[in-house]
Design a protein around this motif. Structure first.
Motif, short mmCIF file in Angstrom:
data_model
loop_
_atom_site.label_atom_id
_atom_site.label_comp_id
_atom_site.label_asym_id
_atom_site.label_seq_id
_atom_site.Cartn_x
_atom_site.Cartn_y
_atom_site.Cartn_z
N LEU A 28 0.78 -1.39 -0.02
CA LEU A 28 -0.13 -0.12 0.08
C LEU A 28 0.85 0.99 -0.08
N GLY A 29 2.28 1.26 0.38
CA GLY A 29 3.22 2.14 0.30
C GLY A 29 2.97 3.22 1.64
N VAL A 30 2.42 2.59 2.86
CA VAL A 30 2.29 3.47 3.95
C VAL A 30 3.16 3.38 4.85
N ILE A 31 4.48 2.41 4.61
CA ILE A 31 5.67 2.54 5.59
C ILE A 31 6.64 3.31 4.96
N ASN A 32 6.90 4.34 5.48
CA ASN A 32 7.79 5.55 5.14
C ASN A 32 9.18 5.08 5.11
N ARG A 33 9.42 4.54 6.42
CA ARG A 33 11.09 4.26 6.53
C ARG A 33 11.07 3.16 7.49
N ILE A 34 12.16 2.26 7.72
CA ILE A 34 12.49 1.77 8.93
C ILE A 34 13.88 1.79 9.28
N GLU A 35 14.13 2.01 10.45
CA GLU A 35 15.68 2.19 10.85
C GLU A 35 15.79 1.11 11.95
N ILE A 36 17.00 0.66 11.83
CA ILE A 36 17.58 -0.26 13.14
C ILE A 36 18.59 0.27 13.67
N ASP A 37 18.85 0.72 15.07
CA ASP A 37 19.99 1.09 15.67
C ASP A 37 20.88 0.07 16.21
N ARG A 38 21.97 0.58 16.49
CA ARG A 38 23.10 -0.39 16.83
C ARG A 38 22.71 -1.38 17.99
N ASN A 39 21.73 -0.93 18.67
CA ASN A 39 21.14 -1.69 19.74
C ASN A 39 19.87 -2.58 19.49
#
Lengths: 160, 255
Positions: A28-39
């Motif tokens: 649907l395109g509603v996920i803008n972005r995914i970030e994964i930090d060092r933890n």
């Protein structure tokens, strides 16, 4: 173990639009972005299709549910910084909409004139001999149409 | 925050947008279940849902600027604290008035957001772009019905004309200037009400000229102003009481 964005996208493919249960939030395109930090903390940023969409909160909870099942630390944000447009629906998503009986929104380069609503291809017989009955349908994202070729009413996922 | 010095001006602009959206959204919702055609019932209900959803987003921007949370702002202020123009608070007693108001107001709102896509206040520019896409459907709906009923029978034309004559002075009140007008313009936040009025006037004149209706005099001296500074008709307070009835039963309720 370090998780990846691809993995998270894969998990989110299981989360469907509650009103159109054939299309995932990713398609649907509603996920803008995914970030994964060092933890390994996952941040998912979503954006609603329509501002008044009552399914937004539900979708957010579903995403949270999936991430909590994976026992991750996470945060799900809803943002308008990068607003949704119907061009974001993937090809796979468009096919799913059509099979569901909803005409997919046409992809556009410049903002389309709404006259295009008068010649939407019928999702059942592909004819363009159709007319717009009303720009408002059963949910905010759908309009009502009639196909004079196969003589059936149908709905379109509105271009936005 | 580069815009801190403009915060008061910016907040006033956001309040007038959000309050217009909330109040007109509520008035539109009054057609739910009693629209003259099923499609029209759905149309007004959908436009209500869009507008109330949009008002929430603008109230959230206000919250980020230090105002109270959206529910508190929407449900606990009294009429004098609302910045909406008087046009949106008038009761939609008959369908032709609701349609004419929808036509006059939604053109102004679409134009306002179109201008705001260039706003130097980035969060507002982003939502303006999105809301424009949604509002184009509202304006399409309005124009379709103005053209249909403005060229149909003697009865439809005379009823639409009467509604138009009644609505115009209130519609002019949409463009009542903000006390911070100059600040908004020089701060590159908004082009200003006078400019917006010019664009709106051209647009609605063009649509009305395609009908048998006559556009009343748009001289600004006829404008019903005051709404932007909290002076409202007797219709707003009862609307607010009805709108907040459930909230006030248990303000701390978790939904």
């Amino acid at each position: 173990m370090k998780i990846t964005k691809d993995q998270v996208f894969k998990w989110l493919e299981c989360v469907k639009d509650p009103e159109i249960p054939v299309i995932s939030l990713v398609d649907l395109g509603v996920i803008n972005r995914i970030e994964i930090d060092r933890n390994n903390k996952v941040t998912v940023e979503m954006t609603p299709t329509f501002a008044g969409c009552p399914a937004t909160n539900y979708m957010k909870q579903e995403v949270e549910q999936v991430l909590s099942e994976k026992q991750l630390t996470f945060e799900v944000l809803v943002s308008y910084e990068s607003p949704w447009s119907s061009n974001r629906i993937t090809e796979k998503g468009r096919q799913a909409l059509k099979q569901f009986g909803l005409a997919p929104p046409p992809k556009y380069q410049v903002i389309p004139d709404l006259e295009i609503l008068d010649k939407v291809n019928c999702p059942y017989c592909d004819s363009s001999n159709t007319e717009l009955k009303s720009p408002f349908g059963p949910t905010l994202c759908r309009s009502l149409h009639y196909c004079s070729n196969c003589q059936q009413a149908f709905e379109q996922f509105k271009p936005l | 925050m580069g815009h801190r010095q403009n915060n008061t001006a910016l907040k006033e602009l956001l309040y007038r947008i959000a309050d217009d959206l909330l109040i007109l959204g509520h008035r539109n919702s009054e057609w739910t279940g009693i629209g003259p055609l099923l499609e029209e019932d759905i149309a007004f209900s959908s436009m209500a849902q869009d507008k109330i959803g949009q008002s929430l987003v603008v109230y959230q921007l206000l919250q980020e600027l230090g105002e109270a949370d959206p529910d508190t702002v929407a449900f606990t202020r009294n009429a004098q604290q609302f910045h909406n123009c008087q046009l949106v608070e008038l009761p939609g007693t008959d369908y032709e008035f609701s349609l004419v108001r929808h036509f006059l107001y939604d053109h102004s709102l679409l134009d306002r957001f179109r201008q705001l896509t260039g706003s130097g206040y980035q969060p507002l520019a982003a939502i303006a772009k999105k809301f424009m896409g949604e509002l184009r459907y509202h304006v399409l709906h309005a124009d379709t019905f103005i053209k249909k009923l403005g060229t149909a029978t003697d009865e439809s034309k005379s009823r639409m004309q009467k509604a138009l004559n009644h609505a115009i002075p209130f519609a002019l009140g949409i463009f009542e200037k903000s006390p911070f007008e100059q600040e908004l313009i020089t701060g590159n936040i908004f082009v200003g009400e006078a400019h917006l009025f010019e664009i709106w006037q051209q647009e609605i004149s063009k649509i009305v000229s395609d009908t048998d209706l006559e556009l009343p005099d748009l001289d600004f001296s006829r404008a019903k102003t005051g709404g932007r500074t909290g002076k409202h008709t007797e219709h707003l307070q009862p609307l607010l009481e009805e709108m907040s009835e459930v909230f006030k039963l248990d303000p701390g309720a978790e939904w």
